[in-house]
Every structure is written in structure tokens, then in C-alpha cells.
Design an enzyme around this catalytic site. Structure first.
Site, short mmCIF file in Angstrom:
data_model
loop_
_atom_site.label_atom_id
_atom_site.label_comp_id
_atom_site.label_asym_id
_atom_site.label_seq_id
_atom_site.Cartn_x
_atom_site.Cartn_y
_atom_site.Cartn_z
N ILE A 14 1.60 10.16 -6.63
CA ILE A 14 2.63 11.12 -6.57
C ILE A 14 3.49 11.54 -7.87
O ILE A 14 3.59 12.34 -8.34
CB ILE A 14 3.26 10.83 -5.32
N GLU A 134 7.11 6.62 7.26
CA GLU A 134 7.00 5.61 7.98
C GLU A 134 7.86 4.60 8.54
O GLU A 134 8.02 3.76 9.10
CB GLU A 134 5.80 4.83 7.13
N SER A 160 9.69 -2.61 4.04
CA SER A 160 10.27 -2.66 2.46
C SER A 160 10.96 -1.42 2.09
O SER A 160 11.96 -1.26 1.38
CB SER A 160 9.24 -3.23 1.76
N LYS A 161 10.21 -0.26 2.44
CA LYS A 161 10.67 1.04 1.94
C LYS A 161 12.12 1.39 3.19
O LYS A 161 12.91 1.76 2.01
CB LYS A 161 9.65 2.12 2.42
N LEU A 197 -6.90 6.60 2.90
CA LEU A 197 -8.03 7.29 3.77
C LEU A 197 -8.77 8.29 3.14
O LEU A 197 -10.30 8.17 3.08
CB LEU A 197 -7.53 7.99 5.19
N TYR A 348 -13.17 -4.64 3.76
CA TYR A 348 -14.13 -3.96 4.63
C TYR A 348 -15.34 -4.82 5.09
O TYR A 348 -15.98 -4.75 6.04
CB TYR A 348 -14.33 -2.98 3.90
#
Ligand code: NAD
Ligand code: TYD
Length: 351
Positions: A14, A134, A160-161, A197, A348
């Protein structure tokens, strides 16, 4: 008025879009991009603007208070747009402390530096803290997050945010530091590191690798094109009210499985594959612990008070995003070489 703006995390996903927008739109401002260049930071993201006279880069870590102090003095920093962070929920589950360090302590370091340098007159300066939806936790099947929804974070990342948002607010209340906070929904678009994702699945579809959907794919996210987030940050930075927070989102909810199916469909068309071919790559894997069910932003405040709204639909934005990845295979190959392989295996293989 001329400004010297420190944008932290400007080499990330971003941040690079915010830096590009500000460098191009505001030739009278000096834009100082401060970034530690972690695995998520990549100066290639900015190669189209890095020769502009109003752009400067400082390789530095927000955990280093002395260096922050020197950078504020050297560039006469008037304002901050703070994006530097550890940003991936799965990594926060494996290594929470790193998130406390960068996201909480790093933010407090920056606040201390701003406080010291701006104390003569806080009203002349702005600390814009870039955060996430979130922090509000998770929703059931209905309802939206508004700016007054209580904080209720569930992952080490969102905790944490949330802590960093609280510190920004506390510096405003306690010391009078001028600030705004933006809480945005999930972003997608060019330059997104392929651990999240959408870019992960684009990369896997290109290479015909399996698409690891967590749980049953029923979790819902609210997606916004990254350029629209950068426009929202520009709007709030310039016209948002002091000491207020603004939610940014596009009223664009998708269940993960529906989103993945749309992605497969668009990619089959663009790659000339048979309809339904990429959907066969979907595999259901063990769910993420503490996986938030649903995020949905109510973006009425930024729309009604500041006139911001998204510029593209999800179908358009997703198509632009896929095209960018298909045209930038070198970028994708560069970021998925080296340590990426080790991350992928740990995350994964045998999940
Ligand atoms: P990112 O992981 O792509 O980029 C983070 C950048 O910060 C990287 O360039 C990295 O090198 C830099 N950085 C990390 N630790 C640092 C440190 N200690 N010192 C200096 N630089 C450091 O993240 P992103 O997705 O671009 O997110 C940017 C910000 O926006 C974050 O604060 C994140 O919480 C927030 N946000 C992200 C989303 C999303 O969907 N990605 C949504 C809402 C809010
Ligand atoms: P992600 O892009 O990591 O963003 P966030 O967790 O911050 O919302 O994940 C978006 C959604 O996709 C989330 O519900 C988790 C899910 N997901 C998968 O199903 N498989 C994956 O491999 C990844 C990375 C995410």
C-alpha cells in the site's frame, strides 16, 4: 503550503501506491520514503517515480529512535503518514513478538520523534496512522464496523495494530499531537506480496499449483482496490478532522470461496484455459486458528463528510490486478525466489 512528509513503509504494497500518488500529485511537497526493506519491502515497486526531484528514500528501521531523530532533522519533517508494519496474520500467529516490536514499539518510537520535533506548535503538523478494520474483531452474518465499534482484536496482528491505534490516540489526548487514523478493509491490487490470498492464488493459478482455501472458504472479507485506499488516505490526510478516525471500504463483501471462483474464471479467460480448469486446483486445508468470520466496513463517514468513494468495481479492479501480475512476471519471480520458498513450505506443506 509546502510540506515534507515522511511516509513509512513506502516500499511495501500500500505504501508504494501512497508514495506514487503523493509524489505525482504534489510536486511542491517533499516525500521521504522510510523503509527497512524487510521481505515485504521492494524498491522495484517505485521505479517509475524514484527519479522525481521531490522523492527521497531512507533505508531505516522504525525501531531505531536515534535514526528517526536524525531523519526528522535532516528533512525537516512536517507530517507523517505511517504505514510501516508487519502485516500478515499467518506470520503473526507464528511470531507474535515481531509484530509487537514493529507495530507497537515502532509506532511509539515514531510518535516520540514527532512529539519532540513538533512540540513548538502541534497544530501545524499531522500524524496520519494507517490501520486496519481487523482491530474491530469479527462480525456475524449481519452488521458493519463503524468508527464507534469497540475494538475487539482476535489475532496477534490485529492486537498489535489495535495497540498502535490506541497509542496514537493517547498521544493526541495526552500531549496534543495532531493525528488522524484510517481503518481500511482488505486491499488488493498490483505489487501485493504473494503471501496474501489474492496474489498468492494468482501466482498459484499461473503455475497450476493447488489453491489452499482455509476451512470451508466461508469467511468473508470486504475488498478495496489499493489505488482507492491511497486516494482515501490522501483525502483524510488533507481534509479529515483532527483527532478523528475514518473507516475506508467499498461495501464489497466476498465469501472467500466465491472470490476464488471469480478469480479462477477471470484467469481461465485471460490464460486461454478451458472454463472451470483453474477451479479444479482448489483444495481445502486446515483452518487458520482464531480465523475471523466476517469483516464489513461502513464507509458512510468518509463518503458523507469528505466525499470519498471507490473509483472501480471489484470485477474491474480484479481484472486490472490479474493483468498486472501477468505483465510483471519478473517482479513475481523476483519476490518468490529465495526465502519465499522456505515460508511457503512452512505454511502450506502438510497443512
Ligand atoms: P506490507 O507488508 O506490504 O508492507 C510493509 C512495509 O513496511 C514494507 O515495505 C516493509 O519493508 C516495511 N517495514 C516493516 N517493518 C519495518 C520497520 N521495522 N521499519 C521500517 N519499515 C518496515 O504491508 P501493506 O499491506 O502495504 O500494509 C501497509 C499498512 O496498511 C500496514 O500498517 C497495515 O497494517 C495497513 N493495512 C493493510 C491492509 C491490507 O489489506 N494489506 C488493510 C488495511 C490496513
Ligand atoms: P489474507 O489475504 O491473509 O488477509 P486477512 O487475513 O488479513 O483478511 O486472507 C484473506 C482471507 O483468505 C482470510 O479469510 C484467510 C483466507 N486465506 C485462505 O483461505 N488461504 C490462504 O492461503 C490465505 C493466505 C488466506
Amino acid at each position: 503550503m509546502s510540506k515534507s512528509i515522511l511516509i513509512t513503509g513506502g516500499a511495501g504494497f500500500i505504501g508504494s501506491h501512497v508514495v506514487r500518488l503523493f509524489v505525482n500529485k504534489y510536486p511542491n511537497y517533499t516525500i521521504v520514503n522510510l523503509d527497512a526493506l524487510t521481505y515485504a519491502g521492494n524498491l522495484e515497486n517505485l521505479k517509475d517515480i524514484d527519479q522525481q526531484p521531490n522523492y527521497k528514500f531512507e533505508k531505516a528501521n522504525i525501531l531505531d529512535a536515534d535514526v528517526l531523530d536524525q531523519i526528522f532533522t535532516k528533512h525537516g519533517i512536517t507530517d507523517v503518514i505511517h504505514l510501516a508494519a508487519e502485516s500478515h496474520v499467518d506470520r503473526s500467529i507464528s511470531n507474535p513478538l515481531e509484530f509487537v516490536q514493529t507495530n507497537v514499539i515502532g509506532t511509539v518510537n515514531l510518535l516520540n520523534t514527532a512529539k519532540k520535533h513538533w512540540k513548538a506548535d502541534y497544530t501545524k503538523h499531522r500524524f496520519h496512522h494507517v490501520s486496519t478494520d481487523e482491530v474491530y474483531g469479527t462480525l456475524g452474518d449481519t452488521g458493519f464496523f463503524t468508527e464507534s465499534t469497540p475494538y475487539d482484536p482476535n489475532s496477534p496482528y490485529s492486537a498489535s495494530k489495535a495497540a498502535s491505534d490506541h497509542f496514537v490516540r493517547a498521544y493526541g489526548e495526552t500531549y496534543g499531537l495532531g493525528y488522524v487514523i484510517t481503518n481500511c478493509s482488505n486491499n488488493y491490487g498490483p505489487n501485493h506480496f504473494p503471501e496474501k490470498l489474492i496474489p498468492l492464488f494468482i501466482n498459484n493459478i499461473i503455475h497450476k499449483k493447488s489453491l489452499p482455501v482455509y476451512g470451508k472458504g466461508e469467511n468473508t472479507r470486504d475488498w478495496l482496490f489499493v489505488v482507492d485506499h491511497a486516494r482515501g488516505i490522501d483525502t483524510v490526510f488533507h481534509t479529515g478532522k483532527n483527532h478523528e478516525s475514518y473507516n475506508i471500504g467499498g461495501f464489497n463483501e466476498w465469501k472467500n470461496l466465491d472470490l476464488v471462483k471469480l478469480l479462477c474464471k477471470q484467469m481461465d479467460e485471460k490464460l486461454g484455459r478451458a472454463p472451470g480448469e483453474s477451479e479444479q486446483l482448489i483444495t481445502y486445508v486446515k483452518d487458520r486458528p482464531g480465523h475471523d468470520l466476517r469483516y464489513a466496513i461502513d464507509a458512510t463517514k468518509i463518503n458523507k463528510e469528505l466525499g470519498w468513494s471507490p473509483s472501480v468495481t471489484f470485477e474491474e479492479g480484479l481484472s486490472l490486478t490479474i493483468d498486472w501480475y501477468l505483465n510483471n512476471t519478473e517482479w513475481l519471480n523476483n519476490v518468490t525466489s529465495g526465502s519465499y520458498q522456505a515460508y511457503y513450505e512452512q505454511q502450506y506443506v502438510n497443512r
